[in-house]
Write a protein that holds these residues in place. Sequence first.
Motif, PDB file in Angstrom:
ATOM      1  N   TRP A  59       4.750-137.689 -15.358  1.00 29.91           N
ATOM      2  CA  TRP A  59       4.536-136.247 -15.460  1.00 29.91           C
ATOM      3  C   TRP A  59       4.552-135.668 -14.056  1.00 29.91           C
ATOM      4  N   PRO A  60       5.112-134.480 -13.887  1.00 28.78           N
ATOM      5  CA  PRO A  60       5.247-133.918 -12.541  1.00 28.78           C
ATOM      6  C   PRO A  60       3.905-133.489 -11.938  1.00 28.78           C
ATOM      7  N   ALA A  61       3.900-133.381 -10.609  1.00 32.34           N
ATOM      8  CA  ALA A  61       2.756-132.791  -9.926  1.00 32.34           C
ATOM      9  C   ALA A  61       2.508-131.417 -10.537  1.00 32.34           C
ATOM     10  N   GLN A  62       1.295-130.973 -10.520  1.00 31.79           N
ATOM     11  CA  GLN A  62       0.834-129.705 -11.081  1.00 31.79           C
ATOM     12  C   GLN A  62       0.505-129.783 -12.570  1.00 31.79           C
ATOM     13  N   THR A  63       0.829-130.889 -13.255  1.00 33.60           N
ATOM     14  CA  THR A  63       0.405-131.059 -14.643  1.00 33.60           C
ATOM     15  C   THR A  63      -1.124-131.079 -14.651  1.00 33.60           C
ATOM     16  N   PRO A  64      -1.773-130.413 -15.596  1.00 35.25           N
ATOM     17  CA  PRO A  64      -3.234-130.396 -15.621  1.00 35.25           C
ATOM     18  C   PRO A  64      -3.814-131.809 -15.753  1.00 35.25           C
ATOM     19  N   ALA A  65      -4.694-132.159 -14.828  1.00 32.42           N
ATOM     20  CA  ALA A  65      -5.329-133.466 -14.800  1.00 32.42           C
ATOM     21  C   ALA A  65      -6.806-133.322 -15.148  1.00 32.42           C
ATOM     22  N   ILE A  66      -7.309-134.196 -16.015  1.00 29.80           N
ATOM     23  CA  ILE A  66      -8.697-134.147 -16.464  1.00 29.80           C
ATOM     24  C   ILE A  66      -9.558-134.874 -15.433  1.00 29.80           C
ATOM     25  N   THR A  67     -10.472-134.131 -14.816  1.00 26.87           N
ATOM     26  CA  THR A  67     -11.233-134.631 -13.674  1.00 26.87           C
ATOM     27  C   THR A  67     -12.730-134.545 -13.938  1.00 26.87           C
ATOM     28  N   GLY A  68     -13.415-135.673 -13.772  1.00 25.28           N
ATOM     29  CA  GLY A  68     -14.862-135.697 -13.944  1.00 25.28           C
ATOM     30  C   GLY A  68     -15.577-135.192 -12.706  1.00 25.28           C
ATOM     31  N   PRO A  69     -16.846-134.809 -12.849  1.00 23.40           N
ATOM     32  CA  PRO A  69     -17.608-134.324 -11.702  1.00 23.40           C
ATOM     33  C   PRO A  69     -17.657-135.348 -10.575  1.00 23.40           C
ATOM     34  N   GLY A  70     -17.307-134.912  -9.377  1.00 23.49           N
ATOM     35  CA  GLY A  70     -17.338-135.782  -8.204  1.00 23.49           C
ATOM     36  C   GLY A  70     -16.239-136.829  -8.154  1.00 23.49           C
ATOM     37  N   MET A  71     -15.275-136.756  -9.064  1.00 19.12           N
ATOM     38  CA  MET A  71     -14.194-137.751  -9.121  1.00 19.12           C
ATOM     39  C   MET A  71     -12.923-137.181  -8.494  1.00 19.12           C
ATOM     40  N   PRO A  72     -12.004-138.074  -8.069  1.00 21.16           N
ATOM     41  CA  PRO A  72     -10.695-137.601  -7.615  1.00 21.16           C
ATOM     42  C   PRO A  72      -9.929-136.935  -8.761  1.00 21.16           C
ATOM     43  N   VAL A  73      -8.985-136.090  -8.434  1.00 17.77           N
ATOM     44  CA  VAL A  73      -8.188-135.374  -9.441  1.00 17.77           C
ATOM     45  C   VAL A  73      -7.587-136.362 -10.442  1.00 17.77           C
ATOM     46  N   GLY A  74      -7.739-136.054 -11.722  1.00 12.75           N
ATOM     47  CA  GLY A  74      -7.156-136.863 -12.787  1.00 12.75           C
ATOM     48  C   GLY A  74      -7.928-138.116 -13.136  1.00 12.75           C
ATOM     49  N   LYS A  75      -9.145-138.236 -12.613  1.00 16.28           N
ATOM     50  CA  LYS A  75      -9.993-139.387 -12.936  1.00 16.28           C
ATOM     51  C   LYS A  75     -11.242-138.854 -13.637  1.00 16.28           C
ATOM     52  N   PRO A  76     -11.321-138.984 -14.963  1.00 10.69           N
ATOM     53  CA  PRO A  76     -12.455-138.425 -15.687  1.00 10.69           C
ATOM     54  C   PRO A  76     -13.769-139.165 -15.447  1.00 10.69           C
ATOM     55  N   GLY A  77     -13.699-140.422 -15.032  1.00 11.16           N
ATOM     56  CA  GLY A  77     -14.908-141.205 -14.808  1.00 11.16           C
ATOM     57  C   GLY A  77     -14.555-142.587 -14.304  1.00 11.16           C
ATOM     58  N   PRO A  78     -15.563-143.425 -14.087  1.00 16.36           N
ATOM     59  CA  PRO A  78     -15.305-144.800 -13.656  1.00 16.36           C
ATOM     60  C   PRO A  78     -14.404-145.526 -14.661  1.00 16.36           C
ATOM     61  N   GLY A  79     -13.572-146.398 -14.172  1.00 19.13           N
ATOM     62  CA  GLY A  79     -12.682-147.161 -15.043  1.00 19.13           C
ATOM     63  C   GLY A  79     -11.323-146.513 -15.262  1.00 19.13           C
ATOM     64  N   TYR A  80     -11.123-145.317 -14.766  1.00 14.00           N
ATOM     65  CA  TYR A  80      -9.833-144.628 -14.853  1.00 14.00           C
ATOM     66  C   TYR A  80      -9.209-144.568 -13.461  1.00 14.00           C
ATOM     67  N   LYS A  81      -7.888-144.484 -13.406  1.00 16.41           N
ATOM     68  CA  LYS A  81      -7.180-144.292 -12.146  1.00 16.41           C
ATOM     69  C   LYS A  81      -7.062-142.795 -11.856  1.00 16.41           C
ATOM     70  N   ALA A  82      -7.015-142.431 -10.577  1.00 19.29           N
ATOM     71  CA  ALA A  82      -6.805-141.034 -10.191  1.00 19.29           C
ATOM     72  C   ALA A  82      -5.419-140.590 -10.638  1.00 19.29           C
ATOM     73  N   ASP A  83      -5.261-139.311 -10.940  1.00 17.73           N
ATOM     74  CA  ASP A  83      -3.997-138.701 -11.349  1.00 17.73           C
ATOM     75  C   ASP A  83      -3.432-139.274 -12.653  1.00 17.73           C
ATOM     76  N   ALA A  84      -4.275-139.980 -13.437  1.00 23.35           N
ATOM     77  CA  ALA A  84      -3.753-140.688 -14.610  1.00 23.35           C
ATOM     78  C   ALA A  84      -4.028-140.000 -15.939  1.00 23.35           C
ATOM     79  N   ILE A  85      -5.115-139.255 -16.060  1.00 28.90           N
ATOM     80  CA  ILE A  85      -5.494-138.700 -17.348  1.00 28.90           C
ATOM     81  C   ILE A  85      -5.218-137.198 -17.325  1.00 28.90           C
ATOM     82  N   LEU A  86      -4.314-136.782 -18.199  1.00 33.28           N
ATOM     83  CA  LEU A  86      -3.760-135.431 -18.125  1.00 33.28           C
ATOM     84  C   LEU A  86      -3.910-134.669 -19.433  1.00 33.28           C
ATOM     85  N   LEU A  87      -3.564-133.409 -19.378  1.00 35.52           N
ATOM     86  CA  LEU A  87      -3.323-132.594 -20.558  1.00 35.52           C
ATOM     87  C   LEU A  87      -1.831-132.293 -20.498  1.00 35.52           C
ATOM     88  N   HIS A  88      -1.067-132.802 -21.471  1.00 38.33           N
ATOM     89  CA  HIS A  88       0.384-132.659 -21.407  1.00 38.33           C
ATOM     90  C   HIS A  88       0.970-132.374 -22.789  1.00 38.33           C
TER      91      HIS A  88
END
Length: 129
Positions: A59-88
């Motif tokens: 998915w291209p840059a700028q796709t909405p990424a689901i981000t948990g509090p205090g986490m890198p963009v696209g990482k909803p919580g521990p156990g996920y990779k950054a920029d990986a969990i999106l709304l697409h």
Amino acid sequence: MVLERDRPDDRRSSGTLHVYGREGYLGAFRANENGFIGSSRGVPPGRYALQPKRTSGRWPAQTPAITGPGMPVGKPGPGYKADAILLHPAGPRGQPDSLSCITVDGEGFKRVMHVMHQAPDSTVPLLVI
């Protein structure tokens, strides 16, 4: 935005994404109708932010990424990779198309992008219930 699952106790459940913007309520769109790939499932209930994905990939840059509090963009919580969990956008009808992401039809995705473009820093609150 609010994702309301049909079965709140089941993270594999389809649901409804309610979209709100400066103009007020912008509509309700079915989410994850095609289901999840393999044994994957949606993010846990909670408060997140939708932020623009930083890098291009499937998915291209700028796709909405689901981000948990205090986490890198696209990482909803521990156990996920950054920029990986999106709304697409959803894939073809009847074929699982999500690895924990939220999927909606083209019109729903268009409305989400509209709201993100209006928001300061393109960050939009997301509540998953």
